[in-house]
Write a protein that holds these residues in place. Structure first.
Motif, PDB file in Angstrom:
ATOM      1  N   UNK B 166       0.825  -1.206   0.000  1.00 32.36           N
ATOM      2  CA  UNK B 166       0.000   0.000   0.000  1.00 32.36           C
ATOM      3  C   UNK B 166       0.862   1.260   0.000  1.00 32.36           C
ATOM      4  N   UNK B 167       1.953   1.231   0.765  1.00 31.49           N
ATOM      5  CA  UNK B 167       2.813   2.409   0.839  1.00 31.49           C
ATOM      6  C   UNK B 167       3.437   2.718  -0.515  1.00 31.49           C
ATOM      7  N   UNK B 237      11.821  13.203 -11.049  1.00 28.80           N
ATOM      8  CA  UNK B 237      11.459  12.774  -9.696  1.00 28.80           C
ATOM      9  C   UNK B 237      12.377  11.645  -9.236  1.00 28.80           C
ATOM     10  N   UNK B 238      12.716  11.668  -7.946  1.00 28.49           N
ATOM     11  CA  UNK B 238      13.431  10.532  -7.366  1.00 28.49           C
ATOM     12  C   UNK B 238      12.541   9.910  -6.308  1.00 28.49           C
ATOM     13  N   UNK B 239      12.354   8.591  -6.404  1.00 26.97           N
ATOM     14  CA  UNK B 239      11.610   7.876  -5.373  1.00 26.97           C
ATOM     15  C   UNK B 239      12.601   7.042  -4.567  1.00 26.97           C
ATOM     16  N   UNK B 240      12.516   7.149  -3.235  1.00 19.84           N
ATOM     17  CA  UNK B 240      13.429   6.396  -2.382  1.00 19.84           C
ATOM     18  C   UNK B 240      12.631   5.430  -1.514  1.00 19.84           C
ATOM     19  N   UNK B 241      13.036   4.174  -1.556  1.00 20.40           N
ATOM     20  CA  UNK B 241      12.283   3.151  -0.842  1.00 20.40           C
ATOM     21  C   UNK B 241      12.408   3.246   0.666  1.00 20.40           C
ATOM     22  N   UNK B 242      13.502   3.855   1.131  1.00 17.14           N
ATOM     23  CA  UNK B 242      13.748   3.864   2.574  1.00 17.14           C
ATOM     24  C   UNK B 242      14.531   5.112   2.976  1.00 17.14           C
ATOM     25  N   UNK B 268       9.618   9.718  -0.730  1.00 11.43           N
ATOM     26  CA  UNK B 268      10.214   8.546  -0.087  1.00 11.43           C
ATOM     27  C   UNK B 268       9.177   7.783   0.721  1.00 11.43           C
ATOM     28  N   UNK B 269       9.564   6.574   1.124  1.00 12.81           N
ATOM     29  CA  UNK B 269       8.815   5.854   2.151  1.00 12.81           C
ATOM     30  C   UNK B 269       9.694   5.938   3.389  1.00 12.81           C
TER      31      UNK B 269
END
Lengths: 325, 325
Positions: B166-167, B237-242, B268-269
């Motif tokens: 979900x995140x 865009x940059x997406x960061x998992x952690x 990020x998450x």
DNA sequence: TCGTTTACTGCAACCGTTTGCGGAAATGTT
DNA sequence: AACATTTCCGCAAACGGTTGCAGTAAACGA
């Protein structure tokens, strides 16, 4: 499936409980043959001696207590991590309690420690702690107490501290060496002894050589606000007494778009995690929780070995150069 | 000064041990007058029942165990903090052990737990854990085990997890909503189930709508290097998992001097601490260790109350808007 | 062959608490 | 006054280990 006990093993083997007990601890009275029979069965039954029974009988426990305002804090968790590791290596377990800076909870936690008959206590008193009777009670019960970081102003007890004065002086000297002219120095809550020590040593080392703006902040947000206010006065360096303040100051600097180190230099006293989150990495004087933890542990072991003389230890601080100066 | 025991109190008062014991627990058999005499003396003597004796007699302890790879981790320490707080409020103490991701130490830690006769275990298995027999042994001994975060792929056990899918989906949807065109998505170690789940959900939600660069990193340094490599390809865009990856990515972005969010967006998450260290604050999907901890605790209490049916729970995730999108 | 030593092992008390049961004194009932 | 109830309290066993002491059988010495 129930727990294995000495009784169970002895029943299965037709031996007495005492023989089994001795066999398991390699007592010379027991023959090799018996020892082997016993250990084999114990292993296969996953025998684990009941720590509670042992402490009851011997009044020795393998438990240390650690009370701290909060484990959610960079400095403490490296300290705790170190103490925990050393404890494990030495066959001890660690019971960790946090007070949330509430003296009432602090006292509750100490009670819990006494109930569990811990054999030693690591303690960092909270900001609000006025009365340390509860800690003194521990000493009455002959439970060694090692105070760390925030320690009471009391003689005759074991204290392990960060070298506050030395760290602040080191930071100040670095600033002087780099030939800076105007410094914004942000410190923490005025009431904390750590703040007083660092502030005194810092200003003393500066000795009026450099134009100094001193401010205090209690949170990241406050530190950011104060830095924002002061940046227009064009300091060429920002000194941050702690990680919290560094975080706030960095937000302000990023907000104004100043370049580090070209437009402004930054130096902090820190445990080392936060400074490495930025580019360039921030130059800081390291106060190692890890080292402090190991020091505290060895001090504890000394107490347990019967050393009665109390000591106050401080860790050395080291300058870690990032690219921010 | 020695510890006060029931025997000591009974001697001083000329009562039997059992009467004192009952008086202290407000047993109806004991007269009010006696109760008062007993409690008064007990208070003045700072009587604390010996937890070891109690567990020995009743085979109930007020101790929980918590094993985790490392407490020096943003996510875990908020989780631990929450569990510790709830435990204290409910009269339990918490024994915290860390394995450093070493399966051998992990087993040692579980042994320590059994020795101490904990009445419940919170466990986060390490990355390296192949064999979870040691955990199953706990269940044999009727010690409830609540797995959290990194859980074994096993049915019939209690698991409390972050809502990974979900995140990741929520982050992906945010990116789509903001009309982004080219995303650099950095994930963690490929072997972790958490990585797999987040990666799958993320790409699935993206569904090919957006130009996607997927990479993996195992550390802050690697994340920084990978981001540096990819920035020339001009992702918007940059997406960061952690958090770890976010820290690395941010260093790369700061290094290149790109402005957030004008030149590039970041999402990020995260547990929420790191995103707030930057300006503008980073937009993130929150995975609350705190909430997870409280959930785990209540699940534990349910087990202790006799609930036998196992459950797998996940926490809700929330989007926290910073200024980075 | 008969003490004596040596090598093993068991008995029993103890640590501090809990708890089922039985007993004495106080109170109530005819 | 005799019996039934209450009210209050103590005895003793148990939890799972540890340990000083004593006991037994085998091996030894003379």
């Amino acid at each position: 499936m129930n727990n294995t006990t000495l009784k169970k093993i002895s029943g299965l083997l037709g031996l007495s409980i005492s023989t089994v007990s001795r066999a398991l601890k390699n007592h010379p009275d027991i023959s090799e043959k018996t020892k082997q029979r016993v250990t084999e069965l114990a292993d296969s039954l996953d025998y684990e001696p009941n720590a509670n029974a042992i402490q009851l009988r011997t009044s020795k426990s393998n438990l240390f207590g650690l009370v701290v305002p909060s484990i959610s804090n960079f400095f403490y968790h490296s300290f705790i991590s170190a103490v925990e590791e050393e404890s494990r290596k030495n066959g001890y377990a660690l019971m960790i309690l946090q007070s949330g800076d509430d003296p009432a909870i602090e006292i509750l936690n100490l009670k819990l420690c006494r109930k569990s008959r811990i054999s030693g206590l690591f303690a960092c008193i909270s900001n609000q702690t006025g009365n340390i009777d509860a800690y003194l009670k521990m000493k009455d019960l002959e439970i060694p107490v090692i105070f760390f970081d925030k320690v009471p102003e009391l003689n005759n007890c074991n204290k392990i501290c960060v070298a506050d004065e030395a760290s602040a002086a080191m930071a100040a000297n670095t600033i002087i060496l780099k030939n800076k002219k105007k410094v914004l120095a942000v410190f923490g809550n005025t009431n904390l002894s750590i703040t007083k020590k660092r502030l005194t040593a810092f200003t003393k080392t500066m000795n009026g050589k450099i134009d100094l703006l001193v401010h205090h902040a209690n949170s990241i947000t406050e530190a950011e606000a104060i830095t924002m206010e002061c940046l227009p006065q064009k300091p060429d360096t920002v000194f941050c007494m702690s990680d919290e303040i560094l975080a706030g100051a960095m937000k302000a600097i990023q907000r104004t778009g100043l370049k580090i180190p070209d437009d402004i230099s930054v130096i902090a006293i820190s445990n080392g995690f936060i400074p490495k989150l930025y580019f360039p990495e921030i130059t800081y004087v390291e106060t190692s929780g890890d080292e402090l933890g190991r020091l505290a542990f060895s001090s504890m072991m000394a107490c347990l070995d019967g050393s009665t003389f109390t000591q106050e230890l401080t860790t050395m601080s080291v300058l870690v150069e990032g690219g921010s100066m």
